[in-house]
Design a protein around this motif. Sequence first.
Motif, PDB file in Angstrom:
ATOM      1  N   TYR A 110       3.771   1.540  -1.322  1.00 27.41           N
ATOM      2  CA  TYR A 110       4.305   1.688  -2.674  1.00 27.41           C
ATOM      3  C   TYR A 110       3.261   2.232  -3.652  1.00 27.41           C
ATOM      4  O   TYR A 110       3.551   3.071  -4.487  1.00 27.41           O
ATOM      5  CB  TYR A 110       4.803   0.335  -3.200  1.00 27.41           C
ATOM      6  CG  TYR A 110       6.237   0.027  -2.850  1.00 27.41           C
ATOM      7  CD1 TYR A 110       7.275   0.475  -3.668  1.00 27.41           C
ATOM      8  CD2 TYR A 110       6.566  -0.696  -1.719  1.00 27.41           C
ATOM      9  CE1 TYR A 110       8.593   0.199  -3.366  1.00 27.41           C
ATOM     10  CE2 TYR A 110       7.887  -0.979  -1.401  1.00 27.41           C
ATOM     11  CZ  TYR A 110       8.889  -0.532  -2.235  1.00 27.41           C
ATOM     12  OH  TYR A 110      10.204  -0.794  -1.925  1.00 27.41           O
ATOM     13  N   ARG A 111       2.041   1.731  -3.556  1.00 29.74           N
ATOM     14  CA  ARG A 111       1.030   2.008  -4.570  1.00 29.74           C
ATOM     15  C   ARG A 111       0.192   3.236  -4.280  1.00 29.74           C
ATOM     16  O   ARG A 111      -0.551   3.693  -5.145  1.00 29.74           O
ATOM     17  CB  ARG A 111       0.102   0.795  -4.731  1.00 29.74           C
ATOM     18  CG  ARG A 111       0.706  -0.395  -5.443  1.00 29.74           C
ATOM     19  CD  ARG A 111       0.841  -0.167  -6.959  1.00 29.74           C
ATOM     20  NE  ARG A 111       1.907   0.764  -7.281  1.00 29.74           N
ATOM     21  CZ  ARG A 111       3.186   0.430  -7.480  1.00 29.74           C
ATOM     22  NH1 ARG A 111       3.539  -0.812  -7.441  1.00 29.74           N
ATOM     23  NH2 ARG A 111       4.099   1.347  -7.755  1.00 29.74           N
ATOM     24  N   GLU A 112       0.276   3.775  -3.073  1.00 29.52           N
ATOM     25  CA  GLU A 112      -0.566   4.920  -2.717  1.00 29.52           C
ATOM     26  C   GLU A 112       0.303   6.060  -2.193  1.00 29.52           C
ATOM     27  O   GLU A 112       1.395   5.825  -1.668  1.00 29.52           O
ATOM     28  CB  GLU A 112      -1.576   4.496  -1.646  1.00 29.52           C
ATOM     29  CG  GLU A 112      -2.515   3.393  -2.116  1.00 29.52           C
ATOM     30  CD  GLU A 112      -3.381   2.786  -1.028  1.00 29.52           C
ATOM     31  OE1 GLU A 112      -4.314   2.043  -1.362  1.00 29.52           O
ATOM     32  OE2 GLU A 112      -3.103   3.037   0.161  1.00 29.52           O
ATOM     33  N   ALA A 113      -0.202   7.271  -2.329  1.00 31.44           N
ATOM     34  CA  ALA A 113       0.590   8.424  -1.890  1.00 31.44           C
ATOM     35  C   ALA A 113       0.607   8.546  -0.363  1.00 31.44           C
ATOM     36  O   ALA A 113       1.580   9.017   0.213  1.00 31.44           O
ATOM     37  CB  ALA A 113       0.021   9.691  -2.507  1.00 31.44           C
ATOM     38  N   ALA A 114      -0.457   8.134   0.281  1.00 24.96           N
ATOM     39  CA  ALA A 114      -0.552   8.321   1.737  1.00 24.96           C
ATOM     40  C   ALA A 114       0.127   7.180   2.482  1.00 24.96           C
ATOM     41  O   ALA A 114       0.171   6.051   2.015  1.00 24.96           O
ATOM     42  CB  ALA A 114      -2.018   8.403   2.143  1.00 24.96           C
ATOM     43  N   SER A 115       0.669   7.512   3.631  1.00 26.40           N
ATOM     44  CA  SER A 115       1.243   6.488   4.501  1.00 26.40           C
ATOM     45  C   SER A 115       1.277   7.044   5.921  1.00 26.40           C
ATOM     46  O   SER A 115       1.071   8.232   6.140  1.00 26.40           O
ATOM     47  CB  SER A 115       2.659   6.106   4.047  1.00 26.40           C
ATOM     48  OG  SER A 115       3.491   7.245   4.096  1.00 26.40           O
ATOM     49  N   SER A 168       6.614   5.313   9.001  1.00 26.63           N
ATOM     50  CA  SER A 168       5.953   6.408   8.308  1.00 26.63           C
ATOM     51  C   SER A 168       6.815   7.011   7.203  1.00 26.63           C
ATOM     52  O   SER A 168       6.605   8.129   6.804  1.00 26.63           O
ATOM     53  CB  SER A 168       5.552   7.493   9.301  1.00 26.63           C
ATOM     54  OG  SER A 168       6.656   7.853  10.084  1.00 26.63           O
ATOM     55  N   GLY A 169       7.798   6.286   6.735  1.00 29.39           N
ATOM     56  CA  GLY A 169       8.585   6.802   5.618  1.00 29.39           C
ATOM     57  C   GLY A 169      10.013   6.339   5.687  1.00 29.39           C
ATOM     58  O   GLY A 169      10.513   5.940   6.726  1.00 29.39           O
ATOM     59  N   GLY A 170      10.685   6.415   4.549  1.00 27.84           N
ATOM     60  CA  GLY A 170      12.082   6.007   4.520  1.00 27.84           C
ATOM     61  C   GLY A 170      12.224   4.529   4.277  1.00 27.84           C
ATOM     62  O   GLY A 170      11.312   3.740   4.509  1.00 27.84           O
ATOM     63  N   GLY A 171      13.391   4.159   3.781  1.00 26.82           N
ATOM     64  CA  GLY A 171      13.671   2.737   3.642  1.00 26.82           C
ATOM     65  C   GLY A 171      13.423   2.163   2.276  1.00 26.82           C
ATOM     66  O   GLY A 171      13.826   1.054   2.000  1.00 26.82           O
ATOM     67  N   CYS A 172      12.748   2.914   1.405  1.00 29.08           N
ATOM     68  CA  CYS A 172      12.526   2.413   0.062  1.00 29.08           C
ATOM     69  C   CYS A 172      12.363   3.594  -0.882  1.00 29.08           C
ATOM     70  O   CYS A 172      12.107   4.699  -0.461  1.00 29.08           O
ATOM     71  CB  CYS A 172      11.298   1.519  -0.003  1.00 29.08           C
ATOM     72  SG  CYS A 172       9.772   2.361   0.373  1.00 29.08           S
ATOM     73  N   GLY A 173      12.518   3.305  -2.175  1.00 34.26           N
ATOM     74  CA  GLY A 173      12.398   4.367  -3.150  1.00 34.26           C
ATOM     75  C   GLY A 173      10.959   4.649  -3.532  1.00 34.26           C
ATOM     76  O   GLY A 173      10.692   5.117  -4.625  1.00 34.26           O
ATOM     77  N   CYS A 174      10.043   4.353  -2.643  1.00 35.75           N
ATOM     78  CA  CYS A 174       8.621   4.531  -2.953  1.00 35.75           C
ATOM     79  C   CYS A 174       8.162   5.926  -2.551  1.00 35.75           C
ATOM     80  O   CYS A 174       8.932   6.728  -2.058  1.00 35.75           O
ATOM     81  CB  CYS A 174       7.804   3.478  -2.233  1.00 35.75           C
ATOM     82  SG  CYS A 174       8.227   3.304  -0.501  1.00 35.75           S
ATOM     83  N   ASN A 175       6.891   6.195  -2.754  1.00 37.83           N
ATOM     84  CA  ASN A 175       6.360   7.524  -2.450  1.00 37.83           C
ATOM     85  C   ASN A 175       6.261   7.775  -0.963  1.00 37.83           C
ATOM     86  O   ASN A 175       5.997   8.838  -0.519  1.00 37.83           O
ATOM     87  CB  ASN A 175       4.977   7.685  -3.083  1.00 37.83           C
ATOM     88  CG  ASN A 175       5.084   7.706  -4.582  1.00 37.83           C
ATOM     89  OD1 ASN A 175       5.883   8.440  -5.142  1.00 37.83           O
ATOM     90  ND2 ASN A 175       4.321   6.853  -5.242  1.00 37.83           N
ATOM     91  N   GLN A 205       0.837  -1.204   0.000  1.00 32.47           N
ATOM     92  CA  GLN A 205       0.000   0.000   0.000  1.00 32.47           C
ATOM     93  C   GLN A 205       0.874   1.256   0.000  1.00 32.47           C
ATOM     94  O   GLN A 205       0.571   2.243  -0.683  1.00 32.47           O
ATOM     95  CB  GLN A 205      -0.932  -0.007   1.215  1.00 32.47           C
ATOM     96  CG  GLN A 205      -2.031  -1.058   1.116  1.00 32.47           C
ATOM     97  CD  GLN A 205      -2.692  -1.337   2.451  1.00 32.47           C
ATOM     98  OE1 GLN A 205      -2.240  -0.890   3.506  1.00 32.47           O
ATOM     99  NE2 GLN A 205      -3.776  -2.100   2.429  1.00 32.47           N
TER     100      GLN A 205
END
Lengths: 70, 487
Positions: A51-56, A63-70, A49
């Motif tokens: 990766y595929r969605e803007a919200a996290s 809550s962020g970091g650790g991958c090249g995702c959004n 989720q």
Amino acid sequence: MIKKISLLLLSLCSLTSCVVVKEYEKVYLNDPDMILAAKKANKFVTSFQVYREAASGANGGKSGGGCGCN
Amino acid sequence: MKKIIIVIVSLVSFVGFSQTTNKEYTKRVLETAEVDILSSFYSQDGDNAAVTGGIGTEKLTDLATSFTVSIPLNDNDVFTVDATISAYTSASSSNLDPFDVSSASSGGDDDDDDNDKSSATNSKSLVTNSASPWVESSGASKSDVWTSLSLSYSHSSDDRNTILGANASFAKEYDYTSIGVGGSLTKLFNEKNTEIGLKANVYLDTWSPVYPTELDSYLDDNQNLNDGHFEGVDILDQDGNTIDKNGVNVWSPFKNTLVDNKSRNTYSLSVSFSQILSKKSQISLFFDLVKQDGWLANPMQRVYFSDRDNYYIGNASSISNYTSPTNTDVFQLADDIERLPDSRLKIPIGVRFNQYINEVVTLRTYYRYYYDDWGIQSSTAEIELPIKISDTFTLYPSYRYYTQTAADYFAPFEQHTSTEEFYTSDYDLSEFNSNQIGIGFSYTDIFAKRHIWKLGLKSIDIKYNSYKRNTGLKAGIISAGFKFVMD
């Protein structure tokens, strides 16, 4: 926005005046399905989720970091 | 008098016994070491691949496994190690190099130097008759492995009203490295009916950027269309005519610089508040403040501008059919990689409410509102209804609805203009909504009677989720988790 959040926080703080539940009365609250967090088994579901969605975030987990995702 | 002394001695010994008993029964935070093994298989498909500018196959599969070991160091302290490995194959990222060449978009080069990538480029031969956003390439970039290791430590006070935690993490994939550290403080009040948590994390991430092959090669080949990657390859214009590479109207990238800042830092502060409402209900509020800076765009993702001429490699007769999945043999050269601001502020707020309905059914609900300064707002609503069908088996039906507005910088394929400062055609940043339906079951044996070596099987969780987005993306994920306790 800030006003709404403040109201919500105030409302939640007022909940502390609810009847106190004693340790020996927490049998239902201690049920594994009552835990106030996403279940560990959902870890990879949450990952896709993120990766595929803007919200996290705001679910007690990462809550962020650790991958090249959004 | 003698009787009084006997009574007093008895009482003292009773008090002493009671104290000893209390100490002996101080519950350990974690009774024994636990091992969690979780594995999942994820599959998706769609028609809006960001690597090919917002059109093209999004076919992707991912197999992931994690091992988590929690070890009680003493009555109050727990040390946890989590190791995760995730391996994917992706049709869209394979189209980083759609021309299916040897050592194209991977192979140990960080793409920022001058020599090694160019030499690899010079030695390869372009296959121009099978490149398309709708066709998976067999280049090295079609797969990657993400590995992660995280360590955490928690200390609980003797009265269990204060919990201190610290964590560190490291994650690596081919083009991305992440290092994270964090700390947390949890306080319980009101006879453990109220809980307030604070958590702070910092992630210092670094890109080893990989680019669309035509952009990277053009710069590596000194912007010469007659050399290296483009040597002997026909470039076609919109009408399908082969262009004169020495002429005026030739393809070139919009910008001659790619990633100039390889860092991406994330700073997050989380506050949580939990409250028991009754013997059968409780609520929790989560508030995060997340600040990111650095290179926040993905250098793999192409953008095509509507106000620049289009150029292609492949079959001229397929150009008119370029955006159709039936196009299998022509590929449009990119205008640029996506460009996004170097700063982003995210503010998600979540509420979780659980109600124990009866000994069979429990209600678990979650709602999140999300805002960020890229123009995205979203809402997430989730409901899960665990149903105990026996002492050991529970069913987990669930439903999740998600909706978001588009980022200010999003536009579909060929709808951006080159006058814009920031642009992306990544549909993960578009306006959409999605529905997710899940069903799972768990087996629980609180006595952990079944054994593998010295590990007693405590629970098994298996769950399948089906995810559908109104942009056409469909995904499915099946997860299996096993929890063991050490004898």
